[in-house]
Motif scaffolding. Structure first.
Motif, PDB file in Angstrom:
ATOM      1  N   VAL A 197       1.177  -1.367   0.028  1.00 35.61           N
ATOM      2  CA  VAL A 197      -0.009   0.002   0.262  1.00 35.61           C
ATOM      3  C   VAL A 197       0.982   1.267  -0.086  1.00 35.61           C
ATOM      4  O   VAL A 197       0.398   2.201   0.341  1.00 35.61           O
ATOM      5  CB  VAL A 197      -0.873   0.388   1.235  1.00 35.61           C
ATOM      6  CG1 VAL A 197      -2.102  -0.793   1.324  1.00 35.61           C
ATOM      7  CG2 VAL A 197      -0.410   0.099   2.546  1.00 35.61           C
ATOM      8  N   CYS A 198       2.177   1.578   0.446  1.00 33.95           N
ATOM      9  CA  CYS A 198       2.919   2.022   0.521  1.00 33.95           C
ATOM     10  C   CYS A 198       3.029   3.386  -1.484  1.00 33.95           C
ATOM     11  O   CYS A 198       3.662   2.406  -2.004  1.00 33.95           O
ATOM     12  CB  CYS A 198       4.518   2.077   0.282  1.00 33.95           C
ATOM     13  SG  CYS A 198       5.515   3.439   0.124  1.00 33.95           S
ATOM     14  N   PRO A 199       2.363   4.290  -1.013  1.00 35.83           N
ATOM     15  CA  PRO A 199       2.051   4.906  -2.231  1.00 35.83           C
ATOM     16  C   PRO A 199       2.972   5.742  -2.947  1.00 35.83           C
ATOM     17  O   PRO A 199       3.203   5.532  -4.438  1.00 35.83           O
ATOM     18  CB  PRO A 199       1.307   6.342  -2.062  1.00 35.83           C
ATOM     19  CG  PRO A 199       1.812   6.204  -0.076  1.00 35.83           C
ATOM     20  CD  PRO A 199       1.474   5.133   0.229  1.00 35.83           C
TER      21      PRO A 199
ATOM     22  N   LEU B  13       6.249   4.176  -3.030  1.00 34.56           N
ATOM     23  CA  LEU B  13       7.349   2.671  -3.170  1.00 34.56           C
ATOM     24  C   LEU B  13       8.170   2.718  -2.809  1.00 34.56           C
ATOM     25  O   LEU B  13       9.156   2.557  -3.601  1.00 34.56           O
ATOM     26  CB  LEU B  13       6.916   2.506  -4.911  1.00 34.56           C
ATOM     27  CG  LEU B  13       6.000   2.800  -6.267  1.00 34.56           C
ATOM     28  CD1 LEU B  13       6.295   2.434  -6.990  1.00 34.56           C
ATOM     29  CD2 LEU B  13       4.700   1.570  -6.033  1.00 34.56           C
TER      30      LEU B  13
END
Ligand code: HEM
Ligand code: SF4
Lengths: 64, 405
Positions: free
Chosen positions: A54-56, A58
């Motif tokens: 979910v890390c927007p 990356l």
């Protein structure tokens, strides 16, 4: 499992802390990610993978 | 080679929702998604940007450094006519790095997960107080005015250092600002009034700093790191984004739950923080209130899904339909509070992903986690057909929600 973070990419969304607060934190002054535990225990593995997914920005890489 | 698209031959965006499905994206979006990840659409000014409909392609493009959010670039698909006289961006939401990062970092501190958690008891108190007042007042009542708007407005006022006494002023102007069909001059005037108001407040913080975020920005102005105009415009962004979105989630979420009684029942009967947190993620996914799509422009040619997006092409990433992509979420049109919806793109993706998301999550957890338990007989005081939906807004929701108990 080994975690590598990229603080330059991080946009301080807090998603990783929400996913697994035992492993990730944010710096007080600007919210940038801080890695509390680069080699977390097995029972946190799926939560860590969730954080990376979910890390927007990356900014989280998981090496198995 | 450049392909020419006949604007008359491609679907219009945005398009209408189906009359009986106020919680679902317009049927044409479902149809386009089935045909493929990208399609050309026609927007209000006659241009034909790409519409990206599938979840994976949306995430890939939103995280792609060759994709720009800079509203001043030619080809950027504006959602409505320009707001400011010089066409400049309202704030960092419509800028690229490094400017975007420079400004965003200045306002980041109060929005970390742990800082937001320290506000939870205060938000719980606000929510309980508003429910006390509601139960002691007239029945039926408009839930938007009585509960949905005051919760986030009180919180963002406190955080920014904006007097809540002015809430009618900023709520009314925000409402005009985010209506995409409002008269362009009226919208520009509302924006100007808000900037002037925030500029005045920043001026006061320069002389009398407090513990709030606007005072921190005033310090930056004194240190020469920020202009007063940048501070005022950032204030407008935070004030508007900080109350309109969450308010719409509270009201529309309540309506969706009232229309799905089995799901409402789950929330009524629980105080399990995990279940409540999961329910918030699912409602964010299902309702995806930012239904005008994320707007971007390509900086270089980009090959994706067998297509070539040309440098200068406009992109609209429709996260509402992305969140209904069956490849990402099985049985996507079903509201299922128990599913794992955390991968949703309701807060966007990439470097512009919502700054206020930890705050929005916490507010929604407290609001949904308290209202239905304390008012278990809550019901709609009118028919669904009579509810005024914000079809014309950049943010979806309801203008009014008459409820009784
Ligand atoms: C449930 C409520 C909310 C939803 C659904 C929501 C949704 C979004 C979305 C989709 C974006 C991405 C915009 C883009 O990619 O073009 C965004 C950005 C933003 N949101 Fe939220 N938001 C919510 C609550 C809040 C709150 C409470 C604040 C508090 C101040 C806030 C402040 C912002 C800001 C400043 C940005 C711009 C971030 C950037 O460009 O880096 N939002 N929001
Ligand atoms: S999820 Fe990614 S962007 Fe968000 S705080 Fe963690 S590392 Fe930073």
């Amino acid at each position: 499992m080994k975690i590598v973070i990229d603080q330059d990419r991080c946009i301080a969304s807090g998603q990783c802390v929400t996913a697994v607060g035992e492993v990730f934190d944010q710096r007080d002054e600007d919210g940038v990610v801080v890695l509390l535990d680069p080699t977390p225990p097995a029972e946190l593995a799926s939560a860590v993978r969730q954080a990376a997914a979910v890390c927007p920005a990356l900014a989280i890489r998981v090496e198995e | 080679m450049t392909e020419t698209v006949n604007p008359a031959e491609v679907p219009q965006f945005p398009s209408a929702r189906a009359a009986r499905c106020p919680f679902d994206p317009p049927p044409v979006l479902h149809a386009l998604q089935e045909q493929g990840p990208l399609a050309k659409v026609r927007v209000w000014d006659g241009t034909t940007p790409w519409l990206v409909t599938r979840y994976e392609e949306q995430r890939a493009l939103l995280a792609d450094p060759r994709v720009s959010a800079d509203v001043t670039r030619p080809g950027y698909p504006r959602s409505a006519p320009v707001l400011s006289k010089d066409g400049s961006a309202i704030s960092f939401i419509l800028m690229d790095d490094p400017e975007h990062a420079r400004l965003r970092r200045m306002v980041q501190a109060p929005f970390t997960v742990r800082r937001v958690e320290t506000l939870r008891p205060a938000v719980q108190k606000i929510v309980d107080g508003l429910i006390d007042d509601m139960l002691a007042g007239p029945n039926p009542v408009d839930l938007v005015e009585a509960f949905a708007l005051p919760v986030p407005s009180l919180v963002i006022c406190e955080l920014l250092g904006v007097p809540y006494a002015d809430h009618e002023f900023f709520q009314d102007n925000s409402k005009i600002l985010i209506r995409r069909d409002a008269d362009p001059e009226e919208r520009a005037a509302a924006f100007a009034r808000l900037v002037e108001y925030l500029d005045d407040l920043v001026g006061r913080k320069l002389d009398h700093p407090g513990e709030d975020l606007l005072s921190r920005l005033a310090e930056r102005i004194k240190a020469g790191e920020l202009t007063r105009q940048e501070a005022a415009r950032m204030g407008v962004l935070l004030l508007v984004a900080g109350h309109e979105t969450t308010a719409n989630m509270i009201a529309l979420g309540t309506l969706a739950l009232l229309e799905h009684p089995d799901q409402l029942d789950l929330l009524r009967r629980t105080d399990d923080p995990k279940l409540i947190a999961g329910a918030v993620e699912e409602l964010l996914r299902y309702l995806n209130i930012t239904h005008s799509g994320r707007r971007r422009v390509a900086l270089e040619d980009i090959e994706i899904a067998g297509q070539v997006i040309r440098a200068g092409d406009g992109l609209i990433l429709a996260n509402d339909i992305g969140n209904r992509d069956p490849e990402a979420f099985p049985d996507p049109d079903r509201l299922d509070l128990r599913r794992d919806a955390r991968r949703h793109v309701a807060f966007g993706f990439g470097v512009h992903q919502c700054l206020g998301q930890p705050l929005a999550r916490m507010e929604l957890q407290v609001a949904y986690g308290t209202l239905y338990r304390r008012v278990p007989t809550l019901r709609l005081a009118t028919e669904l057909e009579r509810i005024p939906f914000k079809h014309d807004g950049q943010v979806y929701g309801v203008y009014e929600l008459p409820v009784a108990w």
